[in-house]
Design an enzyme around this catalytic site. Sequence first.
Site, mmCIF file in Angstrom:
data_model
loop_
_atom_site.group_PDB
_atom_site.id
_atom_site.type_symbol
_atom_site.label_atom_id
_atom_site.label_comp_id
_atom_site.label_asym_id
_atom_site.label_seq_id
_atom_site.Cartn_x
_atom_site.Cartn_y
_atom_site.Cartn_z
ATOM 1 N N THR A 43 0.828 -1.156 -0.101
ATOM 2 C CA THR A 43 -0.010 -0.020 0.049
ATOM 3 C C THR A 43 0.962 1.114 0.175
ATOM 4 O O THR A 43 2.079 1.047 -0.117
ATOM 5 C CB THR A 43 -1.091 -0.190 1.071
ATOM 6 N N LYS A 47 3.592 1.129 -3.691
ATOM 7 C CA LYS A 47 2.985 0.612 -4.904
ATOM 8 C C LYS A 47 3.699 1.240 -6.067
ATOM 9 O O LYS A 47 3.868 0.247 -7.017
ATOM 10 C CB LYS A 47 1.352 1.140 -5.047
ATOM 11 N N ASN A 68 0.452 -3.444 -6.545
ATOM 12 C CA ASN A 68 -0.262 -3.728 -5.278
ATOM 13 C C ASN A 68 -0.192 -5.095 -4.959
ATOM 14 O O ASN A 68 -0.506 -5.279 -3.580
ATOM 15 C CB ASN A 68 -1.682 -3.069 -4.955
ATOM 16 N N ALA A 130 -6.129 13.753 -7.588
ATOM 17 C CA ALA A 130 -4.916 13.432 -8.642
ATOM 18 C C ALA A 130 -3.897 12.600 -7.891
ATOM 19 O O ALA A 130 -2.985 12.704 -8.536
ATOM 20 C CB ALA A 130 -4.736 14.499 -9.304
ATOM 21 N N GLY A 131 -4.054 11.842 -6.947
ATOM 22 C CA GLY A 131 -3.206 11.067 -6.493
ATOM 23 C C GLY A 131 -3.079 9.871 -6.876
ATOM 24 O O GLY A 131 -3.654 9.551 -8.119
ATOM 25 N N GLY A 132 -2.259 8.721 -6.440
ATOM 26 C CA GLY A 132 -2.151 7.404 -7.109
ATOM 27 C C GLY A 132 -3.544 6.565 -7.214
ATOM 28 O O GLY A 132 -3.793 6.330 -8.410
ATOM 29 N N ALA A 133 -4.588 6.665 -6.615
ATOM 30 C CA ALA A 133 -5.883 6.073 -6.463
ATOM 31 C C ALA A 133 -6.508 6.890 -7.685
ATOM 32 O O ALA A 133 -7.236 6.065 -8.551
ATOM 33 C CB ALA A 133 -6.622 6.025 -5.295
ATOM 34 N N TYR A 221 -13.432 4.138 3.143
ATOM 35 C CA TYR A 221 -14.171 2.987 3.769
ATOM 36 C C TYR A 221 -14.290 3.496 5.237
ATOM 37 O O TYR A 221 -15.017 2.907 6.051
ATOM 38 C CB TYR A 221 -13.904 1.978 3.345
HETATM 39 P P1 NDP Z 1 -2.480 9.881 -2.593
HETATM 40 O O1 NDP Z 1 -1.754 10.651 -1.308
HETATM 41 O O2 NDP Z 1 -1.691 9.616 -3.820
HETATM 42 O O3 NDP Z 1 -3.287 11.195 -3.119
HETATM 43 C C1 NDP Z 1 -4.190 11.977 -2.142
HETATM 44 C C2 NDP Z 1 -5.209 12.989 -2.800
HETATM 45 O O4 NDP Z 1 -6.017 13.828 -1.961
HETATM 46 C C3 NDP Z 1 -4.418 13.892 -3.654
HETATM 47 O O5 NDP Z 1 -5.326 14.215 -4.968
HETATM 48 C C4 NDP Z 1 -4.541 15.319 -2.798
HETATM 49 O O6 NDP Z 1 -4.386 16.502 -3.369
HETATM 50 C C5 NDP Z 1 -5.720 15.155 -2.003
HETATM 51 N N1 NDP Z 1 -5.733 15.804 -0.777
HETATM 52 C C6 NDP Z 1 -5.045 15.361 0.387
HETATM 53 N N2 NDP Z 1 -5.236 16.427 1.425
HETATM 54 C C7 NDP Z 1 -5.821 17.350 0.829
HETATM 55 C C8 NDP Z 1 -6.588 18.401 1.409
HETATM 56 N N3 NDP Z 1 -6.308 18.890 2.687
HETATM 57 N N4 NDP Z 1 -7.246 19.244 0.636
HETATM 58 C C9 NDP Z 1 -7.442 18.861 -0.625
HETATM 59 N N5 NDP Z 1 -7.011 17.857 -1.435
HETATM 60 C C10 NDP Z 1 -6.357 16.895 -0.500
HETATM 61 O O7 NDP Z 1 -3.476 8.809 -2.087
HETATM 62 P P2 NDP Z 1 -4.404 7.921 -2.701
HETATM 63 O O8 NDP Z 1 -4.430 8.391 -4.012
HETATM 64 O O9 NDP Z 1 -3.398 6.633 -2.486
HETATM 65 O O10 NDP Z 1 -5.658 7.747 -1.815
HETATM 66 C C11 NDP Z 1 -6.530 8.590 -2.130
HETATM 67 C C12 NDP Z 1 -7.759 8.273 -1.069
HETATM 68 O O11 NDP Z 1 -8.424 7.188 -1.530
HETATM 69 C C13 NDP Z 1 -7.615 7.995 0.399
HETATM 70 O O12 NDP Z 1 -8.708 8.661 1.124
HETATM 71 C C14 NDP Z 1 -7.714 6.577 0.317
HETATM 72 O O13 NDP Z 1 -7.965 6.205 1.766
HETATM 73 C C15 NDP Z 1 -8.483 6.014 -0.614
HETATM 74 N N6 NDP Z 1 -8.266 4.995 -1.175
HETATM 75 C C16 NDP Z 1 -9.070 3.819 -0.902
HETATM 76 C C17 NDP Z 1 -9.000 2.718 -1.715
HETATM 77 C C18 NDP Z 1 -9.752 1.249 -1.482
HETATM 78 O O14 NDP Z 1 -9.540 0.288 -1.707
HETATM 79 N N7 NDP Z 1 -11.320 1.791 -1.097
HETATM 80 C C19 NDP Z 1 -7.639 2.320 -2.356
HETATM 81 C C20 NDP Z 1 -6.730 3.276 -2.455
HETATM 82 C C21 NDP Z 1 -7.017 4.492 -1.996
HETATM 83 P P3 NDP Z 1 -2.821 16.870 -3.686
HETATM 84 O O15 NDP Z 1 -2.429 16.287 -5.235
HETATM 85 O O16 NDP Z 1 -2.905 18.380 -3.980
HETATM 86 O O17 NDP Z 1 -1.886 16.755 -2.842
#
Ligand code: NDP
Length: 277
Positions: A43, A47, A68, A130-133, A221
């Site tokens: 995780t 990844k 993953n 726009a993160g990994g997920a 979740y």
């Molecule tokens: P990342 O850290 O790669 O991405 C985080 C994202 O959230 C970015 O787009 C980031 O924006 C944004 N963000 C974080 N903090 C803030 C804030 N204070 N204000 C606005 N935007 C914010 O994480 P992941 O992509 O891996 O995960 C994203 C979500 O998906 C998480 O909540 C995770 O729990 C969930 N998830 C669920 C899974 C499932 O199986 N159900 C699997 C994987 C993830 P910025 O780019 O500007 O930093």
Amino acid sequence: MQNAGLAALGLNWRYLAFDVHPDQLRSAIEGAKVMGFIGLNLTVPHKMLALDMVDVVDEQARIWGAVNTIVFQARSASGQWIPLGTTDSSRHEAVRSHGFNTDADAVLEALKKFLGVPNLQGLSVLLLGAGGAARTAALRLAQEGIGQLYLVNRTQEKAIEIADRLAKSCPGMGVKQGYPSLSVDLVINATSLGLKTEDQLPIDKEWLQKHRPRFVYDMIYRPFETALLRTARQLGLRTANGMGMLLHQGARALELWTGRPAPIEAMGAALEKNLCG
Ligand code: NDP
């Protein structure tokens, strides 16, 4: 979830969690390989790093840019590589690590089975984050043939990066930055906003109230119902949380390790009990 799945399959394996510093990831993967582990899940933040650390990368994992799930495979007498978990012996001359990605398909499964989206083809989607997920979801949805994607992220450069990638791989699909002036079929929250109770909504509330999209999916979740999902439910919109995605990525991983269909009901029941009591 995984231990419930293993029990339902009658396997005396154990699924355990380990904290590994990113600097030690390569050693951890090699260590698991030499100790005879069947496989691994990875995780955040491992990844993307793992792409360069496994012996073989599955084509889909390369497309999504993340691993993953790792399956340790042994070379059979006929020279084929087969999952360690499907072999009888514990002694193997050659073992390799094969990296997969089960997240991408899990997004689709969750949208269809948990949210009730019948068909993604041609749909308009607003993706928050726009993160990994988010990146994995955007690429997989594009591959599935959605019609229009709107990207909203705190750091706009990251959304632009996703849009550029999509422009190359799916030139027929419309991709725009920011909120659409009309409604969309589906909103997906892929930000971490909502993990903490004090978090602000990941979406512009006025936009949501005015445009009332048909479906709202939150990848989070825990908590089981985020403020976004509560708000959407109160507006009468169809909602689902990230449990389905978590379940399906895990079920597919278990299938890769065992070579058998995952006992999805036992896994889902264990997951639900753990997440919401
Ligand atoms: P990342 O850290 O790669 O991405 C985080 C994202 O959230 C970015 O787009 C980031 O924006 C944004 N963000 C974080 N903090 C803030 C804030 N204070 N204000 C606005 N935007 C914010 O994480 P992941 O992509 O891996 O995960 C994203 C979500 O998906 C998480 O909540 C995770 O729990 C969930 N998830 C669920 C899974 C499932 O199986 N159900 C699997 C994987 C993830 P910025 O780019 O500007 O930093």
